[in-house]
Design an enzyme around this catalytic site. Structure first.
Site, PDB file in Angstrom:
ATOM      1  N   SER A  13       0.819  -1.205   0.000  1.00 49.93           N
ATOM      2  CA  SER A  13       0.000   0.000   0.000  1.00 49.93           C
ATOM      3  C   SER A  13       0.860   1.265   0.000  1.00 49.93           C
ATOM      4  CB  SER A  13      -0.952  -0.048   1.189  1.00 49.93           C
ATOM      5  OG  SER A  13      -2.000   0.867   1.032  1.00 49.93           O
ATOM      6  N   ASP A  51      -8.435  -4.647  -6.073  1.00 47.52           N
ATOM      7  CA  ASP A  51      -8.174  -3.465  -5.250  1.00 47.52           C
ATOM      8  C   ASP A  51      -8.381  -2.193  -6.061  1.00 47.52           C
ATOM      9  OD1 ASP A  51      -7.258  -1.798  -3.179  1.00 47.52           O
ATOM     10  OD2 ASP A  51      -5.182  -1.947  -3.862  1.00 47.52           O
ATOM     11  N   HIS A  64      -6.874  -5.694  -1.840  1.00 52.60           N
ATOM     12  CA  HIS A  64      -5.699  -4.932  -1.429  1.00 52.60           C
ATOM     13  C   HIS A  64      -4.694  -5.787  -0.658  1.00 52.60           C
ATOM     14  CE1 HIS A  64      -3.729  -1.099  -0.645  1.00 52.60           C
ATOM     15  NE2 HIS A  64      -3.702  -1.355   0.649  1.00 52.60           N
TER      16      HIS A  64
END
Length: 652
Positions: free
Chosen positions: A238, A458, A516
């Site tokens: 991320s 994601d 994600h």
């Protein structure tokens, strides 16, 4: 003083923050004082909280660093107490390599990765017991999970009384001099950090400086890790798309300074032998990834049409128009180059320009997505998403667990102080000195392996933008990487888990049916990719030795977009008290606030929520196109029942 609650469950630690009342007294920790600096120390405890495999050791602890009036040019008047959780490899730990794991945020705890993605155990839905993860990343690799920067997770600056609101997922500094308030469903008490945004790193590069100091202490002085293999890798996720390149390149630069005797201070001359940088669903550089925030909701491999053509065009216009996102990013980067070339974030003018660029791009790119009511971390899930499960928050609230860990603070999943600090200087709008794509190129030229791995559901750091980053790198292998085609990632004899483009040490992988937190969705596929990269095997098959074939390149199609996916069933809604802001309906939040909710093991049983509508789809069926892998998630049974979208801090 510790408090218990008189509801259906014992009230937990502060959830998206922390606290089942206050932590028990810290007892039984081993203290190691630095031989280089009397003010530096390591405290730790051995435990079997998560790793229960016989003979496999694990340790939790802190590296304690005092204030420093000249931390590489940065004045730091606060203490840093950085939390780590170290798991030895299940196989041959003495000769196994080591990987650091970092979650993103900025401000998110690496306990997310440990308990929701790739650690030795899954937490069951009672929030008390564990199930062994056979696909744990410590099967063959020593794993070091670190909560950083300061105040994240179990890391802290100074011990502070706090309260936590489960309703709005916020930590408040508390004054208990007139007594401690009673806990209830909406308000918990505990011990945390100061919540002072000036008492943590305020940008990615300053975080790199801090983590390098941690590494110098830990790798030289932690007595329980003395391996024969000194290779170190960094895997991250991320916002780690920025952390990873910056941290790894900073480590490499410091190595060079140690070798040429620019750094000569005792205790700071340990070479960190970098082997691999792995980035999972990384947000790396908005200049490459901005357009994907319009493209992915409009045109994806699941046939989900979250945006109309008009909305798509409007976002693209806002990116490119005068004084739009790209213009503001360019102004920020030019101002930073002139006014803050060393990335100290101590120039108020630069900070203001970059903060404006960051917030403006966020408004242009992400605000429209809020109207879709779809998951930020999984476009096929609803916004109030219960996957991956949040049960680890309740688990970490248990007094027995905190005692076994030797933690003086309750768990804080997201550090608001860090978010404020980073956002206040516009960290996301600007690159570091070399640029994050430049960092990746520098690492590749230095012989470090780099792997970009993206789950294809994601939104927040989507694979379309990640692919653009991979194609935008400028290094000596650029042409060969572009010529490489996409090959199947063969996970086992019956399952293809994704598609990979690889040339030599660099790869980009699209993982099927994953949001994600890729390992939480596809544990087996993720482990195969991780181990193949770590042990120099080709990602597609795991059969070729890349170290012996440095010019290896995959063959196949130029794109992966022709491989379509089926939309999975929407997960059953689960309102979890410690993730209420991200998993509960307004009706459930109201019941929590009023104290009328029926709670069992942190799960709100009443009022119940109904499953939301499926995401909108195109009228054209994608069935004529190849279908990606299998629509079935590889997540273990213990995880399939319930799950969670952690509160949208920024990125996880």
């Amino acid at each position: 003083m510790r408090f218990a609650a008189s509801i259906a469950v014992a009230l937990p630690v502060i959830g998206a923050a922390s606290a089942q009342g206050f932590p028990p007294p810290v007892e039984g920790v081993t203290v190691v004082k630095s031989k280089f600096d009397e003010n530096v120390k390591i405290t730790y405890k051995e435990n079997d909280i998560c790793e229960t495999t016989e003979g496999v050791r694990s340790f939790t602890g802190h590296v304690h660093l005092p204030p420093d009036d000249n931390d590489f040019g940065v004045y730091r008047n606060y203490s840093i107490n950085t939390f780590f959780w170290f798991f030895e490899a299940r196989e041959d730990p003495k000769n196994a390599p080591l990987s650091i794991w970092l979650n993103g945020g900025p401000g998110s705890s690496s306990m997310i990765g440990l308990f929701q993605e790739n650690g030795p155990c899954w937490i069951n839905d009672d929030s008390k017991s564990t199930t062994n993860n056979t696909f744990s990343w410590n099967n063959k690799v020593n794993m070091l999970y670190i909560d950083q920067p300061n105040q994240v997770g179990f890391s802290y600056d100074e011990l502070t009384n706090i309260t936590y609101s489960t309703i709005n997922d916020t930590v408040y500094v508390a004054d208990f001099s007139n007594g401690v308030p009673a806990q209830n469903l909406s308000t918990l008490v505990g011990t945390g950090s100061s919540q002072n945004p000036w008492a943590t790193a305020n940008n990615t590069v300053n975080a790199a400086r801090s983590i390098w100091h941690f590494a110098q202490v830990w790798f030289q002085e932690f007595p329980e890790h003395k391996p024969n293999n000194n290779k170190i890798s960094i895997w991250t996720e991320s916002y780690g798309g920025r952390y990873g390149p910056s941290f790894a390149s900073y480590f490499q630069e410091q190595n060079e300074k140690i070798k040429n005797h620019t750094i000569t201070e005792e205790g700071e001359m340990h070479i960190l032998n970098l082997d691999t940088l792995g980035i999972i669903n990384g947000c790396i550089d908005l200049m490459f990834q901005a357009e994907s925030y319009a493209e992915f909701p409009y045109n994806n491999t699941y046939g989900i049409t979250a945006y109309t053509k008009e909305k798509y065009d409007a976002i693209i216009h806002d990116i490119h128009r005068p004084d739009g996102c790209f213009d503001k990013l360019a102004k920020c980067r030019e101002a930073a180059k002139e006014g803050d070339p060393h990335f100290y974030s101590n120039n108020a003018t630069v900070n203001a320009i970059c903060a404006d660029a960051s917030s403006s791009c966020d408004n242009y790119l992400m605000d429209p997505y809020q109207e879709t009511n779809l998951g930020y971390y999984d476009i096929a899930h609803p916004l109030q998403d219960p996957f991956p499960p949040p049960f680890y928050k309740g688990f970490l609230s248990q007094s027995s667990v905190l005692s076994d860990m030797g933690s003086p603070v309750n768990f804080t999943q997201y550090a608001q102080a860090v978010g404020k600090s980073f956002h206040g200087v516009g960290d996301y709008a600007r690159p570091d000195v070399r640029g994050f794509t430049g960092d990746i190129a520098y690492l590749l030229e230095s012989g470090v392996k780099v792997a970009l791995v993206y789950g294809d559901r994601d939104y927040i750091c989507n694979w379309i933008g990640g692919e653009q980053v991979s194609l935008g790198l400028n290094y000596t292998g650029t042409a060969e990487f572009h010529r490489a085609g996409y090959a199947d990632v063969k996970v086992n004899s019956s399952y293809v888990g994704g598609l990979v483009r690889q040339h030599g040490n660099f790869s980009f992988t699209r993982v099927f049916e994953a949001g994600h937190e890729v390992p939480g969705y596809q544990p087996e596929t993720s482990l195969k990719i991780f181990e193949r990269i770590m042990f120099n095997k080709d990602i597609a098959t795991g059969e070729l030795d890349i170290a012996q074939k440095p010019d290896y390149g995959t063959t196949g199609t130029e794109s992966t977009f022709q491989v379509k996916n089926e939309i999975p069933p929407s997960p059953e809604p689960t309102c979890y008290l410690l993730s209420a802001d991200g998993t509960c309906t307004q009706e459930q939040l109201k019941a929590i606030k009023e104290g009328t909710a029926v709670v069992e093991n942190y799960i709100i049983k009443s009022p119940a929520a109904s499953k939301g509508d499926p995401p909108p789809t195109t009228t054209t069926s994608p069935t004529a196109a190849p279908t990606a892998g299998s629509a079935m998630l590889q997540a273990p049974v213990a995880m399939l029942a319930i799950s969670v979208l952690t509160a949208l801090a920024f990125f996880l």
